[in-house]
Design a protein around this motif. Sequence first.
Motif, PDB file in Angstrom:
ATOM      1  N   SER A  57      20.223 128.749 -27.155  1.00 40.63           N
ATOM      2  CA  SER A  57      20.152 128.847 -28.623  1.00 40.63           C
ATOM      3  C   SER A  57      21.455 128.370 -29.265  1.00 40.63           C
ATOM      4  O   SER A  57      21.457 127.821 -30.370  1.00 40.63           O
ATOM      5  N   LYS A 112      23.854 133.458 -37.518  1.00 39.19           N
ATOM      6  CA  LYS A 112      24.264 132.190 -36.876  1.00 39.19           C
ATOM      7  C   LYS A 112      23.088 131.456 -36.244  1.00 39.19           C
ATOM      8  O   LYS A 112      22.984 130.244 -36.304  1.00 39.19           O
ATOM      9  N   ILE A 114      22.842 136.715 -21.302  1.00 38.20           N
ATOM     10  CA  ILE A 114      23.603 136.626 -22.574  1.00 38.20           C
ATOM     11  C   ILE A 114      24.580 137.770 -22.776  1.00 38.20           C
ATOM     12  O   ILE A 114      25.529 137.641 -23.542  1.00 38.20           O
ATOM     13  N   SER A 134      14.493 137.031 -32.730  1.00 37.09           N
ATOM     14  CA  SER A 134      14.915 138.012 -31.732  1.00 37.09           C
ATOM     15  C   SER A 134      15.153 139.358 -32.397  1.00 37.09           C
ATOM     16  O   SER A 134      15.455 139.434 -33.586  1.00 37.09           O
ATOM     17  N   ASN A 184      25.413 137.234 -35.313  1.00 39.43           N
ATOM     18  CA  ASN A 184      24.581 136.392 -34.434  1.00 39.43           C
ATOM     19  C   ASN A 184      23.253 136.073 -35.108  1.00 39.43           C
ATOM     20  O   ASN A 184      22.791 134.931 -35.080  1.00 39.43           O
ATOM     21  N   LEU A 221      28.218 139.630 -27.540  1.00 39.25           N
ATOM     22  CA  LEU A 221      27.217 140.534 -26.955  1.00 39.25           C
ATOM     23  C   LEU A 221      27.808 141.367 -25.822  1.00 39.25           C
ATOM     24  O   LEU A 221      27.410 142.514 -25.621  1.00 39.25           O
ATOM     25  N   LEU A 245      31.654 136.203 -26.258  1.00 35.72           N
ATOM     26  CA  LEU A 245      32.185 137.550 -26.033  1.00 35.72           C
ATOM     27  C   LEU A 245      31.453 138.612 -26.851  1.00 35.72           C
ATOM     28  O   LEU A 245      31.476 139.791 -26.509  1.00 35.72           O
ATOM     29  N   ILE A 290      15.484 133.318 -28.038  1.00 33.25           N
ATOM     30  CA  ILE A 290      16.237 133.139 -26.777  1.00 33.25           C
ATOM     31  C   ILE A 290      15.247 132.845 -25.642  1.00 33.25           C
ATOM     32  O   ILE A 290      14.232 133.528 -25.511  1.00 33.25           O
TER      33      ILE A 290
HETATM   34  P1  ADP Z   1      28.495 133.749 -29.124  1.00 32.41           P
HETATM   35  O1  ADP Z   1      29.919 133.772 -29.522  1.00 32.41           O
HETATM   36  O2  ADP Z   1      28.121 132.506 -28.402  1.00 32.41           O
HETATM   37  O3  ADP Z   1      27.571 134.036 -30.244  1.00 32.41           O
HETATM   38  P2  ADP Z   1      27.498 136.200 -28.010  1.00 32.41           P
HETATM   39  O4  ADP Z   1      27.920 136.959 -26.799  1.00 32.41           O
HETATM   40  O5  ADP Z   1      27.469 136.880 -29.289  1.00 32.41           O
HETATM   41  O6  ADP Z   1      28.355 134.861 -28.032  1.00 32.41           O
HETATM   42  O7  ADP Z   1      26.052 135.659 -27.683  1.00 32.41           O
HETATM   43  C1  ADP Z   1      25.789 135.050 -26.463  1.00 32.41           C
HETATM   44  C2  ADP Z   1      24.702 134.019 -26.611  1.00 32.41           C
HETATM   45  O8  ADP Z   1      23.479 134.672 -26.883  1.00 32.41           O
HETATM   46  C3  ADP Z   1      24.898 133.078 -27.762  1.00 32.41           C
HETATM   47  O9  ADP Z   1      25.706 131.984 -27.375  1.00 32.41           O
HETATM   48  C4  ADP Z   1      23.510 132.668 -28.132  1.00 32.41           C
HETATM   49  O10 ADP Z   1      23.100 131.589 -27.363  1.00 32.41           O
HETATM   50  C5  ADP Z   1      22.675 133.889 -27.775  1.00 32.41           C
HETATM   51  N1  ADP Z   1      22.355 134.718 -28.926  1.00 32.41           N
HETATM   52  C6  ADP Z   1      22.962 135.854 -29.331  1.00 32.41           C
HETATM   53  N2  ADP Z   1      22.326 136.395 -30.389  1.00 32.41           N
HETATM   54  C7  ADP Z   1      21.287 135.582 -30.676  1.00 32.41           C
HETATM   55  C8  ADP Z   1      20.253 135.586 -31.688  1.00 32.41           C
HETATM   56  N3  ADP Z   1      20.170 136.550 -32.604  1.00 32.41           N
HETATM   57  N4  ADP Z   1      19.356 134.571 -31.672  1.00 32.41           N
HETATM   58  C9  ADP Z   1      19.422 133.615 -30.714  1.00 32.41           C
HETATM   59  N5  ADP Z   1      20.363 133.546 -29.772  1.00 32.41           N
HETATM   60  C10 ADP Z   1      21.302 134.518 -29.738  1.00 32.41           C
END
Ligand code: ADP
Length: 658
Positions: free
Chosen positions: A609, A562, A600, A646, A559, A622, A620, A592
Amino acid sequence: MGGYSLLHGAAARRDNGANESLLMRALQRPPRPLLFAAAALLFCTTFVSLAWRLVEQDRHLERQRAVERLGTAAAAISAELSRRLTTLEADLDGLLGQPEINAAAAAFGARLPADSVLLIAEGDVLRLHPRRHVVHLPRVASHDGPAALFGDAEEAEFARNDYPAAIERLLPLARSADTSIRAGALLRIARNFRKAGRVHDALATYDQLSALRGVAILNSNADLLARYGRCVLLENSRSGNLAREAAALLEDLHRGTWDIDLSAYRFYVSECQRWLGPKAGSAPSLRRLALSDAARALDGERERVRAGGEASGRREFRAEGESMLLVWRSTPDRFAALVAGPRLFAPAVDASWMFDARLTARAGTQEPLHVARSITVPALPWALELRALSSGAESTIRARLVGLMAVAAAVMFAITIYFIGGAMARETKLARLQADFVGAVSHELRTPLASIRQISEMLAEDRVAAERRAAYHARLRWESERLQRLVENLLDFQRIESSAGRERFEPLEVALLVKNVVEEFREEVRDSGCKVMLHTDDVPSVRGDGEMIGRALWNLLDNAAKYSPTVREIVVEVGSDGREVHIAVRDRGVGIARRDIDVIFEKFTRAESARLTGARGSGLGLAMVREIAEAHGGRVAVASTPGEGSTFTITFPAERRS
Ligand code: ADP
């Protein structure tokens, strides 16, 4: 070993896929509970207004019932009033038959209320009971006294103006045993003193005369004449005491202290007013004046009876704004009559806790009343006014109760609707997210499958140059590994969610575990230019499943990479306070939004984001991190500043050393 990311590829990939926009739109849709709340509000308003209408109807009915009740009560009271009148007339007849009419009349009069008076006439003598209820009498018998006794003195006074001689003659008479002779002498002595200019002697003589309080002389009274005489003297000598004495005289006149008739009363009152000014001094009681006038009217009735009119009768009499009933009965030598005010009928006007009843002047019944009846009673000069007391209060209490119940029911209904609506909305959202998830998963499955199929076809048909075959085989292996990882991750998530896998817990060196995962991840992202830094402390061991914790860390790293499209620096930190061990992953990405922080970690939830960076995913990752942390008795937290980055921190309890 490959990466642990569930559905995401090795690095952030851009995709304008329909699934994601669908998902984001679903997330941005207004929450359904609002709709339900609006429906509930509509229902509540209708409910409350219906309840209100019910209350109004109830009030109207209650009012009608009260009016009916009042009608019945009014009829009963009216009959009772007629009976009371008959009784009073019988009482007058009874008095006429009494041998000692005055004693009986006094006893009867003593029981009369302040707005009534009894008049008894026998021959020329007329008495009122109680006397204090009137200020003047219809008639006063004249008491001229034995005028012949004063002949000598008057001759000296008037014919010769010899006042000392007149006084000399009067002095023996002033010591007479007969009070009326004494009073006549004192009055004349005082007058002679005045004429002789002996003011002090005159005043002293008037004082003596004044002491003969009840004695009637010259249609008047010794005391009144003395006090009037004093005032005249004080006026002539311009004494400052005049105002005080005149005011006292006026007050006693208003009180009806002396037996005088209307003309005498008026004369003395006007004299007092002349001395005091028209506005000064006490005011007469209007009721006493009205009763005095009524007594005069009764005396007129007596004259008519004497002249051959009906022996008995009754009629209304109005004076000083009061309505009174005159009732009279007579025998040839006696006349008994009553001036009756409404209070004399009070025993018949029996109010109850339900209503207030009173007799009022007819003219005063026009005021608008809540629930009231006003009827005229035959033969009485007043209206009977009844006013409901309890009905209003009763219906108000009922109205409040119904209103309260309506509001309570409406509130309960609204709450129920809100929760049902909320639950339904959550269900709908989850279903939509799951559908989107299936779309995303099938896409993730299809991509490596298509590559594998294409490469294996090319290899089978021998369309690949010999020197490139090794690369194609490697690619084939990479894609099939990716596919395997995907399927395993899906199954893992299922396993973690159902809390399975606890049996695989063992003491773990977290710092070492993190170091291995970070190294693997560095390998994964080397080409994308992403840097991963690691700081580790000497931390206690943790009891857990190394593979699961590694997967959680991988997801956080994935993440971080990404959602950091520009500054691609990640810092991993392992630390402990002795009781807990934490792994923090800090990035300098898009961050975020505050409102997304709470959601999230929910399954299938993607935040702002994700839309900003266009990164692919399923929502899925987080949720799985949280499941893993909680499965180890730990937790996951996030701190983020939009635009700056973050920090996700997983905390595990440190293993207790035995
Ligand atoms: P995803 O497959 O969308 O990454 P996650 O459950 O891992 O699903 O994360 C949920 C959401 O939290 C993400 O869609 C994103 O919007 C936000 N997110 C997670 N980690 C970060 C991060 N490090 N920086 C910014 N946004 C984040």
